[in-house]
Design an enzyme around this catalytic site. Structure first.
Site, mmCIF file in Angstrom:
data_model
loop_
_atom_site.group_PDB
_atom_site.id
_atom_site.type_symbol
_atom_site.label_atom_id
_atom_site.label_comp_id
_atom_site.label_asym_id
_atom_site.label_seq_id
_atom_site.Cartn_x
_atom_site.Cartn_y
_atom_site.Cartn_z
ATOM 1 N N ASN A 96 0.834 -1.208 0.000
ATOM 2 C CA ASN A 96 0.000 0.000 0.000
ATOM 3 C C ASN A 96 0.866 1.255 0.000
ATOM 4 O O ASN A 96 1.969 1.253 0.553
ATOM 5 C CB ASN A 96 -0.913 0.010 1.232
ATOM 6 C CG ASN A 96 -1.836 -1.203 1.271
ATOM 7 O OD1 ASN A 96 -2.077 -1.827 0.242
ATOM 8 N ND2 ASN A 96 -2.302 -1.579 2.458
ATOM 9 N N ASP A 98 -0.593 4.170 1.008
ATOM 10 C CA ASP A 98 -1.420 5.147 1.752
ATOM 11 C C ASP A 98 -0.778 5.620 3.061
ATOM 12 O O ASP A 98 -1.306 6.538 3.698
ATOM 13 C CB ASP A 98 -2.824 4.557 2.023
ATOM 14 C CG ASP A 98 -2.782 3.226 2.781
ATOM 15 O OD1 ASP A 98 -3.660 2.371 2.524
ATOM 16 O OD2 ASP A 98 -1.876 3.026 3.631
ATOM 17 N N HIS A 113 5.884 -0.530 -2.680
ATOM 18 C CA HIS A 113 5.409 0.212 -3.862
ATOM 19 C C HIS A 113 5.483 1.715 -3.667
ATOM 20 O O HIS A 113 4.836 2.467 -4.392
ATOM 21 C CB HIS A 113 3.967 -0.223 -4.205
ATOM 22 C CG HIS A 113 3.905 -1.641 -4.698
ATOM 23 N ND1 HIS A 113 2.731 -2.352 -4.770
ATOM 24 C CD2 HIS A 113 4.866 -2.478 -5.129
ATOM 25 C CE1 HIS A 113 2.982 -3.576 -5.231
ATOM 26 N NE2 HIS A 113 4.281 -3.679 -5.444
ATOM 27 N N CYS A 121 11.746 13.842 -8.140
ATOM 28 C CA CYS A 121 12.054 14.553 -9.393
ATOM 29 C C CYS A 121 12.010 13.553 -10.554
ATOM 30 O O CYS A 121 12.626 12.492 -10.491
ATOM 31 C CB CYS A 121 13.446 15.177 -9.280
ATOM 32 S SG CYS A 121 13.972 15.962 -10.818
ATOM 33 N N CYS A 141 10.334 20.429 -9.579
ATOM 34 C CA CYS A 141 11.425 20.107 -8.649
ATOM 35 C C CYS A 141 12.118 21.416 -8.275
ATOM 36 O O CYS A 141 12.501 22.204 -9.150
ATOM 37 C CB CYS A 141 12.415 19.156 -9.335
ATOM 38 S SG CYS A 141 13.957 18.949 -8.428
ATOM 39 N N CYS A 144 15.880 21.344 -9.792
ATOM 40 C CA CYS A 144 16.249 21.444 -11.226
ATOM 41 C C CYS A 144 15.096 21.920 -12.104
ATOM 42 O O CYS A 144 15.263 22.098 -13.310
ATOM 43 C CB CYS A 144 16.746 20.083 -11.729
ATOM 44 S SG CYS A 144 15.427 18.890 -11.998
ATOM 45 N N GLY A 181 -5.069 -9.155 3.265
ATOM 46 C CA GLY A 181 -5.757 -8.203 2.401
ATOM 47 C C GLY A 181 -5.089 -7.970 1.069
ATOM 48 O O GLY A 181 -5.035 -6.836 0.598
HETATM 49 P P1 OAD Z 1 -6.324 -5.747 -4.590
HETATM 50 O O1 OAD Z 1 -7.388 -4.705 -4.761
HETATM 51 O O2 OAD Z 1 -5.800 -6.505 -5.761
HETATM 52 O O3 OAD Z 1 -6.825 -6.881 -3.571
HETATM 53 C C1 OAD Z 1 -7.402 -6.513 -2.355
HETATM 54 C C2 OAD Z 1 -7.597 -7.802 -1.581
HETATM 55 O O4 OAD Z 1 -8.096 -7.463 -0.304
HETATM 56 C C3 OAD Z 1 -8.598 -8.744 -2.224
HETATM 57 O O5 OAD Z 1 -8.092 -10.062 -2.172
HETATM 58 C C4 OAD Z 1 -9.838 -8.604 -1.328
HETATM 59 O O6 OAD Z 1 -10.564 -9.834 -1.244
HETATM 60 C C5 OAD Z 1 -9.199 -8.292 -0.004
HETATM 61 N N1 OAD Z 1 -10.029 -7.527 0.933
HETATM 62 C C6 OAD Z 1 -10.926 -6.561 0.648
HETATM 63 N N2 OAD Z 1 -11.433 -6.056 1.803
HETATM 64 C C7 OAD Z 1 -10.799 -6.695 2.822
HETATM 65 C C8 OAD Z 1 -10.870 -6.615 4.241
HETATM 66 N N3 OAD Z 1 -11.682 -5.761 4.866
HETATM 67 N N4 OAD Z 1 -10.065 -7.427 4.972
HETATM 68 C C9 OAD Z 1 -9.232 -8.309 4.365
HETATM 69 N N5 OAD Z 1 -9.117 -8.436 3.015
HETATM 70 C C10 OAD Z 1 -9.899 -7.639 2.269
HETATM 71 O O7 OAD Z 1 -5.127 -5.024 -3.831
HETATM 72 P P2 OAD Z 1 -3.651 -5.565 -3.652
HETATM 73 O O8 OAD Z 1 -3.610 -7.029 -3.476
HETATM 74 O O9 OAD Z 1 -3.022 -4.729 -2.597
HETATM 75 O O10 OAD Z 1 0.394 -2.394 -7.389
HETATM 76 O O11 OAD Z 1 -2.982 -5.178 -5.048
HETATM 77 C C11 OAD Z 1 -1.584 -5.450 -5.182
HETATM 78 C C12 OAD Z 1 -1.020 -4.444 -6.107
HETATM 79 O O12 OAD Z 1 -1.773 -4.437 -7.334
HETATM 80 C C13 OAD Z 1 -1.094 -3.020 -5.611
HETATM 81 O O13 OAD Z 1 -0.063 -2.698 -4.735
HETATM 82 C C14 OAD Z 1 -0.963 -2.258 -6.908
HETATM 83 C C15 OAD Z 1 -1.900 -3.064 -7.758
HETATM 84 O O14 OAD Z 1 -1.526 -3.052 -9.074
HETATM 85 C C16 OAD Z 1 1.026 -1.238 -7.825
HETATM 86 O O15 OAD Z 1 0.456 -0.169 -7.776
HETATM 87 C C17 OAD Z 1 2.393 -1.431 -8.348
#
Ligand code: OAD
Length: 241
Positions: A96, A98, A113, A121, A141, A144, A181
């Site tokens: 994440n 955030d 990430h 920059c 920036c 520069c 998650g």
């Molecule tokens: P996703 O949106 O792909 O997956 C979110 C996961 O959280 C899913 O498996 C849901 O079932 C689960 N979920 C939703 N609510 C939940 C809760 N309250 N408690 C537990 N699980 C819950 O997000 P990510 O797996 O983080 O990459 O995605 C991975 C990466 O894909 C991100 O970091 C981003 C994206 O492309 C980049 O930006 C490089």
């Protein structure tokens, strides 16, 4: 599971967007809402999108920064902060951007990430924790004059090497791995739980669904929202606390 946690010496945690969902942060696989419904994250979070329309990409991240600034870490983030005190060695790896784990007080956070809270920059890669908002998007920036970009990993970009090395080391050297998650779709983060399992660690997957999640020896599933499952797991492991 509680027994594994209570007796674990080295715990490695990997979180994805699901742990922030209960704070109100849309996950990646949720449809983008409102103004951004016409775009997919994959169309905005790429170097090509930034080259094509830097103002649009900058504004998308500014909107996400403003969204996150107005929300709080949830009980799932706070449970992982507490866990740092209760296990001898804990490393928290997050996909994440955030910043909610840091805001919850977690100290050993590997941001695979990047982070919405930083910019860099686009020419020299200098990282900034703050920048001059002049109304121009993206801002320039101050060293520069090149446009700033969000300090996050875009699709098709390499992860920060030192963060990735630290994450892989933490996956190899743990006796318990919590995957929380995440849809486990995006490499190289997606392989971390299985590297841990291959190294003999127990893996606990915490998610609201088992969809897309691997099963097998040493891999356990706790189905439910992280903001409820994590506090309950800590309570079961340390009832007297
Ligand atoms: P996703 O949106 O792909 O997956 C979110 C996961 O959280 C899913 O498996 C849901 O079932 C689960 N979920 C939703 N609510 C939940 C809760 N309250 N408690 C537990 N699980 C819950 O997000 P990510 O797996 O983080 O990459 O995605 C991975 C990466 O894909 C991100 O970091 C981003 C994206 O492309 C980049 O930006 C490089």
């Amino acid at each position: 599971m509680a027994e594994h946690l209570r007796h674990a010496r080295r715990v490695t945690v990997l979180t994805g967007a699901g742990i922030s969902a209960e704070s109100g942060v849309p996950t990646f696989r949720d449809a983008l809402t409102g103004l951004w419904a016409q775009y997919r994250a994959e169309e905005l979070a790429t170097p090509e999108a930034f080259a094509r329309n830097p103002a649009l990409v900058w504004d998308w991240y500014r909107m996400r920064r403003e969204l996150v600034a107005g929300i709080q870490p949830n009980p799932g983030h706070r449970a992982l902060r507490a866990l740092e005190e209760w296990v001898p060695d804990l490393v928290l790896i997050t996909q994440n951007v955030d910043g909610l784990h840091r805001r919850a007080g977690s100290s050993r956070v590997i941001e695979l990430h990047g982070s919405l809270e930083r910019a860099r920059c686009s020419r020299e890669n200098t990282v900034f924790e703050s920048w001059d908002e002049t109304g121009e998007a993206p801002p320039r920036c101050r060293a520069c004059g090149a446009p700033l970009r969000p300090d996050v990993v875009w699709f098709g970009e390499l992860l920060p090497p030192e963060a990735l090395r630290a994450a892989e080391r933490a996956a190899r050297n743990c006796d318990l791995f919590l995957s929380i998650g995440t849809s486990n779709l995006v490499e190289p983060a997606a392989s971390l739980p299985w590297r841990a399992a291959a190294g003999g660690a127990e893996v606990v997957v915490i998610n609201v669904t088992m969809e897309g999640q691997r099963s097998g020896p040493g891999i356990h599933h706790l189905i439910g929202p992280a903001g409820e499952v994590l506090p309950a797991l800590l309570q079961a492991a340390w009832p007297a606390r």
